[in-house]
Design an enzyme around this catalytic site. Structure first.
Site, short mmCIF file in Angstrom:
data_model
loop_
_atom_site.label_atom_id
_atom_site.label_comp_id
_atom_site.label_asym_id
_atom_site.label_seq_id
_atom_site.Cartn_x
_atom_site.Cartn_y
_atom_site.Cartn_z
N TYR A 165 0.84 -1.20 0.00
CA TYR A 165 0.00 0.00 0.00
C TYR A 165 0.87 1.25 0.00
CZ TYR A 165 -3.85 3.11 1.34
OH TYR A 165 -4.80 4.11 1.38
N LYS A 169 0.93 4.37 -2.83
CA LYS A 169 0.57 5.74 -2.47
C LYS A 169 1.74 6.71 -2.59
CE LYS A 169 -3.77 4.97 -1.81
NZ LYS A 169 -4.78 5.57 -2.71
#
Length: 309
Positions: A165, A169
């Site tokens: 993740y 991002k």
């Protein structure tokens, strides 16, 4: 920067829930035409019905079920928007999924799924809609547009046990900062922002519900189960609402502000990370200000390693 939203067109991905849905609600109140995009059909239909009931007379609501990771699907979306409504004034590349665990334990399919939605979804939104917006701006000196990409505080930090993740991002933050600079080279009429929320009560911790059958998940490892449990607790207990964050998005667009934060106090950890980089220090533990969480995570993972040894 967009000062008057009335009569303008917004494209919002991930519009069936969370930030996307709340931004659609604000857009409807402000008199915008809305293009709602989501991969989950029932959530999309519910959002579209709500917006059609609340939109100003004469405003249009288009609903499109699209996997933002799919280039052909996004291309068709862009063509539909151009044909029906012309160049959008506001593009909110917001669709996202959550996943974690120790970074070496994620499968190739995990990487393809998370990067496909979180990064490629933004890439497609930028590459397809920016040229349309620039063309509209070149024909009308009064035309104004703005692109908002949803990243995360995970795009500014590197918390353990959520590497896949974090990577997605961080890439969105870099893409957005570059987009801001590139736009400034060629126009004063289109701006860009990046949204970096912390733990907010949305449905991102339930992302597996929309994982495509073509990218099935393996049996979760202990670290992935721990990540999911901790994420469920953190997101579920978030005190800042998705509606409040959506209002911050519209305020930033109206003010031409690039960075959008849901939890400004968390920037202390970002400052520490930047100081680590500038001073050449080894990375500070992002959980240092919450030692009980770090101790719990460390103990659980080391117990699992010991059991497997």
């Amino acid at each position: 920067m967009i000062e008057d939203f009335n009569g303008k067109t917004a494209v919002l991905t991930g519009a069936g829930s969370g930030f996307g849905l709340e931004c659609a609600r604000i857009g409807a109140r402000l008199g915008m035409n809305l293009v709602l995009v989501d991969v989950q059909r029932d959530a999309l239909d519910a959002a579209a019905a709500e917006m059609r009931a609340s939109c100003s007379p004469g405003r249009q609501v288009l609903a499109r079920q699209v996997d933002v990771a799919n280039a052909a699907g996004m291309q068709q979306l862009a063509e539909d928007v151009q044909q029906r409504l012309g160049a959008p004034h506001l593009v909110f590349n917001n669709a996202g999924v959550g996943a974690g665990g120790l970074v070496w334990e994620n499968s190739v399919k995990d990487w393809e799924w998370v990067l496909g939605v979180n990064l490629w979804g933004v890439v497609h939104g930028v590459r397809l809609f920016t040229p349309m917006m620039l063309a509209a701006a070149s024909k009308d000196p009064a035309w104004r547009g703005h692109i908002v990409n949803t990243a995360s505080m995970a795009g500014l930090l590197a918390a353990p046990n959520m590497g896949i993740y974090n990577v997605s991002k961080h890439a969105v933050v870099s893409l957005s900062e570059t987009l801001y600079q590139d736009l400034a080279l060629v126009t004063d009429q289109i701006g860009a922002s990046v949204l970096c929320p912390f733990f907010v009560s949305t449905a991102i911790h339930q992302s597996q519900r929309n994982r495509p059958a073509s990218l099935p998940a393996d049996r979760p490892t202990q670290s992935q189960r721990i990540n999911r449990a901790m994420s469920d607790k953190a997101v579920g207990s978030g005190k800042v609402s998705a509606a409040a964050v959506a209002q911050k998005v519209f305020d930033a667009v109206a003010q031409g502000r690039f960075y959008i934060y849901s939890h400004p106090k968390s920037l202390a950890s970002v400052q520490t990370r930047m100081e680590d980089i500038v001073l050449g220090r080894n990375p500070t533990d992002p959980l240092a200000d919450k030692p009980e969480i770090g101790a719990q995570l460390r103990a659980a993972l080391r117990a699992d390693e010991a059991a497997g040894a």
